[in-house]
Design a protein around this motif. Structure first.
Motif, mmCIF file in Angstrom:
data_model
loop_
_atom_site.group_PDB
_atom_site.id
_atom_site.type_symbol
_atom_site.label_atom_id
_atom_site.label_comp_id
_atom_site.label_asym_id
_atom_site.label_seq_id
_atom_site.Cartn_x
_atom_site.Cartn_y
_atom_site.Cartn_z
ATOM 1 N N TYR A 136 0.843 -1.211 0.000
ATOM 2 C CA TYR A 136 0.000 0.000 0.000
ATOM 3 C C TYR A 136 0.875 1.257 0.000
ATOM 4 O O TYR A 136 0.587 2.217 -0.714
ATOM 5 C CB TYR A 136 -0.932 0.008 1.222
ATOM 6 N N ASP A 137 1.932 1.210 0.812
ATOM 7 C CA ASP A 137 2.851 2.365 0.869
ATOM 8 C C ASP A 137 3.529 2.577 -0.481
ATOM 9 O O ASP A 137 3.706 3.705 -0.931
ATOM 10 C CB ASP A 137 3.922 2.149 1.958
ATOM 11 N N TYR A 138 3.885 1.457 -1.130
ATOM 12 C CA TYR A 138 4.545 1.553 -2.434
ATOM 13 C C TYR A 138 3.591 2.177 -3.463
ATOM 14 O O TYR A 138 4.010 2.973 -4.306
ATOM 15 C CB TYR A 138 4.996 0.163 -2.900
ATOM 16 N N LEU A 139 2.311 1.815 -3.355
ATOM 17 C CA LEU A 139 1.332 2.362 -4.304
ATOM 18 C C LEU A 139 1.183 3.873 -4.131
ATOM 19 O O LEU A 139 0.954 4.599 -5.098
ATOM 20 C CB LEU A 139 -0.031 1.670 -4.124
ATOM 21 N N ASP A 140 1.324 4.321 -2.883
ATOM 22 C CA ASP A 140 1.265 5.771 -2.630
ATOM 23 C C ASP A 140 2.532 6.469 -3.084
ATOM 24 O O ASP A 140 2.491 7.568 -3.624
ATOM 25 C CB ASP A 140 1.071 6.027 -1.121
ATOM 26 N N ASP A 141 3.638 5.808 -2.844
ATOM 27 C CA ASP A 141 4.927 6.413 -3.152
ATOM 28 C C ASP A 141 5.890 5.336 -3.675
ATOM 29 O O ASP A 141 6.446 4.554 -2.893
ATOM 30 C CB ASP A 141 5.493 7.056 -1.871
ATOM 31 N N THR B 279 -2.058 8.259 -10.022
ATOM 32 C CA THR B 279 -2.018 8.083 -8.576
ATOM 33 C C THR B 279 -3.219 7.245 -8.134
ATOM 34 O O THR B 279 -4.180 7.068 -8.900
ATOM 35 C CB THR B 279 -2.090 9.453 -7.862
ATOM 36 N N CYS B 280 -3.157 6.768 -6.881
ATOM 37 C CA CYS B 280 -4.284 5.989 -6.352
ATOM 38 C C CYS B 280 -5.548 6.848 -6.343
ATOM 39 O O CYS B 280 -6.649 6.352 -6.595
ATOM 40 C CB CYS B 280 -3.967 5.508 -4.932
ATOM 41 N N GLU B 281 -5.399 8.151 -6.068
ATOM 42 C CA GLU B 281 -6.554 9.068 -6.023
ATOM 43 C C GLU B 281 -7.194 9.177 -7.403
ATOM 44 O O GLU B 281 -8.413 9.169 -7.530
ATOM 45 C CB GLU B 281 -6.137 10.469 -5.532
ATOM 46 N N GLU B 282 -6.338 9.281 -8.429
ATOM 47 C CA GLU B 282 -6.867 9.398 -9.797
ATOM 48 C C GLU B 282 -7.579 8.109 -10.219
ATOM 49 O O GLU B 282 -8.648 8.165 -10.826
ATOM 50 C CB GLU B 282 -5.724 9.715 -10.780
ATOM 51 N N VAL B 283 -6.982 6.975 -9.869
ATOM 52 C CA VAL B 283 -7.620 5.689 -10.214
ATOM 53 C C VAL B 283 -8.954 5.577 -9.479
ATOM 54 O O VAL B 283 -9.958 5.146 -10.051
ATOM 55 C CB VAL B 283 -6.692 4.497 -9.865
ATOM 56 N N ALA B 284 -8.956 6.003 -8.205
ATOM 57 C CA ALA B 284 -10.208 5.967 -7.423
ATOM 58 C C ALA B 284 -11.269 6.842 -8.093
ATOM 59 O O ALA B 284 -12.451 6.487 -8.127
ATOM 60 C CB ALA B 284 -9.945 6.439 -5.995
ATOM 61 N N GLY B 285 -10.835 7.983 -8.645
ATOM 62 C CA GLY B 285 -11.750 8.879 -9.344
ATOM 63 C C GLY B 285 -12.328 8.222 -10.590
ATOM 64 O O GLY B 285 -13.522 8.329 -10.862
ATOM 65 N N MET C 243 -12.474 4.929 -11.191
ATOM 66 C CA MET C 243 -13.245 3.727 -10.835
ATOM 67 C C MET C 243 -14.424 4.037 -9.917
ATOM 68 O O MET C 243 -15.201 3.145 -9.596
ATOM 69 C CB MET C 243 -12.331 2.695 -10.142
ATOM 70 N N ARG C 244 -14.543 5.276 -9.490
ATOM 71 C CA ARG C 244 -15.604 5.701 -8.557
ATOM 72 C C ARG C 244 -15.612 4.811 -7.301
ATOM 73 O O ARG C 244 -16.613 4.165 -6.969
ATOM 74 C CB ARG C 244 -16.985 5.632 -9.219
ATOM 75 N N CYS C 245 -14.462 4.711 -6.678
ATOM 76 C CA CYS C 245 -14.363 3.950 -5.428
ATOM 77 C C CYS C 245 -13.361 4.666 -4.520
ATOM 78 O O CYS C 245 -12.797 5.698 -4.905
ATOM 79 C CB CYS C 245 -13.939 2.507 -5.717
ATOM 80 N N SER C 246 -13.151 4.106 -3.325
ATOM 81 C CA SER C 246 -12.229 4.768 -2.398
ATOM 82 C C SER C 246 -10.780 4.396 -2.732
ATOM 83 O O SER C 246 -10.537 3.397 -3.421
ATOM 84 C CB SER C 246 -12.554 4.354 -0.972
ATOM 85 N N VAL C 247 -9.865 5.186 -2.191
ATOM 86 C CA VAL C 247 -8.439 4.903 -2.393
ATOM 87 C C VAL C 247 -8.093 3.546 -1.776
ATOM 88 O O VAL C 247 -7.316 2.766 -2.339
ATOM 89 C CB VAL C 247 -7.592 6.042 -1.767
ATOM 90 N N GLY C 248 -8.713 3.250 -0.623
ATOM 91 C CA GLY C 248 -8.490 1.960 0.044
ATOM 92 C C GLY C 248 -8.893 0.795 -0.847
ATOM 93 O O GLY C 248 -8.183 -0.222 -0.910
ATOM 94 N N THR C 249 -10.006 0.955 -1.567
ATOM 95 C CA THR C 249 -10.478 -0.109 -2.473
ATOM 96 C C THR C 249 -9.496 -0.286 -3.626
ATOM 97 O O THR C 249 -9.226 -1.415 -4.050
ATOM 98 C CB THR C 249 -11.881 0.248 -3.019
#
Lengths: 164, 202
Positions: free
Chosen positions: A7-12, B166-172, B174-180
């Motif tokens: 998860y950390d790697y995915l963030d950074d 980024t995870c935020e962009e993918v979440a945007g 996919m319309r889901c949370s960053v955790g998902t």
């Protein structure tokens, strides 16, 4: 395997995991990231906008989806809409009727019952004035009016009533 | 330490560039909604390669990627008035591409040869080094393995590993949370390892 490290790697992506399995995973991720998408070539890109323009014009001329449906589907949709509109209306009027009867107070119910109750003989006699009775008795010539009253000419009765 | 500082500076530069790009998109969208058709052409020129790349990653087929790219821009043109700017224009555009590619898969119109046919661009190049060919074959194997993933995991993984998303962009998208997004990528990678190395202990 430490999930948090991935998860950390995915963030950074600069945070390389310490766990061997996690590192194997990040290596696989990087391999996917480096996949080269073949360039369709400059000629393709030169013609891209012209092709898009043609497609946009075609989409502008395209009828909306509901106009492209067969006629029977349109008729069916209209029928469904009409039924959907009428059914709740019927239910609503029934409901209103039930509600209005239920909402009547005891006083209202008493008034209704008195208004629509059948009239007895006493009430009927009250409607006739004494003079009317005399006229009636004269009309039957002093006979037993109880019997002969029904033999009186209706026109005569009417004229008596009007004079009264 | 020096390396860390350099990476931090690079990260800051990337964020600034991203913000500038978003602002530029916002202005172009405003111009287009004001009736300036050229603004849309600018948006097309800016994003057509990225859209094509995402479409190709989903299909591994030029004809389908081309079709998806054009259809993405047609949809964007017709629906730009509904774009509320809650997400960036790029995110919104890639969401259209992703949805179209999902629909393409569902409709079964996807070529059966997708991902299987040798790519003319690389296979035809006889001067390509052996390493490139091996790398190309490895990617094909990976793509075949990715096709066996559950749809959400597959789409999330393909988007996350696309360029610098980024995870935020993918979440945007996919319309889901960053955790998902993170969980989907993690599960996809676990499954990929199982597919590619059936004997590997997890």
């Amino acid at each position: 395997m430490n999930k948090e490290e991935i998860y950390d790697y995915l963030d950074d992506p600069t945070k390389e995991p310490t766990d061997a399995e996690a590192r194997e995973m990040t290596a696989l991720l990087r391999s996917l990231e480096t996949e080269v998408v073949p360039d369709p070539g400059q000629e393709y890109w030169n013609n891209f906008n012209a092709g898009l323009q043609t497609r946009l014009e075609a989409s502008r001329q395209r009828k909306p989806w509901f106009l492209r449906l067969p006629v029977w589907m349109g008729a069916l949709a209209t029928a469904v809409l009409v039924i959907a509109f009428l059914v709740p209306m019927g239910n609503r009027s029934q409901q209103v009727e039930t509600l209005s009867l239920a909402s009547l107070s005891d006083a209202d119910l008493l008034l209704i019952s008195e208004t629509y109750a059948p009239l007895d003989d006493e009430d009927m006699s009250l409607d006739l004035a004494d003079s009317d009775l005399d006229l009636l008795l004269e009309a039957v010539d002093g006979d037993d009016w109880d019997e002969d009253l029904f033999e009186v000419d209706p026109n005569l009765l009417q004229s008596i009533w009007k004079e009264g | 330490m020096l390396e860390g500082v350099t990476l931090m500076n690079l990260g800051q530069t990337t964020i600034e560039a991203r913000d500038a790009s978003k602002e530029e998109d916002r202005l172009l969208v405003t111009r287009f909604l004001g009736g300036d058709e050229l603004a849309f052409t600018e948006l097309v020129n800016k994003y057509r390669r990225q859209v094509y790349a995402v479409a190709w990653r989903f299909t591994h087929n030029h004809e389908e990627a081309d079709d998806l790219t054009q259809e993405t821009f047609v949809k964007a043109y017709n629906n730009l008035k509904t774009f509320r700017g809650e997400s960036g224009f790029k995110t919104w555009l890639l969401r259209i591409t992703t949805n179209l590619s999902i629909n393409l898969k569902k409709s079964g119109r996807v070529s059966k040869d997708s991902g299987e046919t040798p790519d003319e661009g690389t296979a035809g190049d006889t001067s390509a080094p052996l390493d490139n060919l091996i790398e190309g074959e490895k990617h094909k194997q990976l793509y075949r393995a990715i096709q066996r993933l559950p749809p959400k995991q597959k789409e999330t993984l393909l988007l996350k590993t696309f360029k610098d998303m980024t995870c935020e962009e993918v979440a945007g998208v996919m319309r889901c949370s960053v955790g998902t997004v993170k969980a989907n990528v993690f599960n996809a990678m676990k499954r990929l390892r199982e597919i590619m190395n059936p004997g590997a202990a997890l």
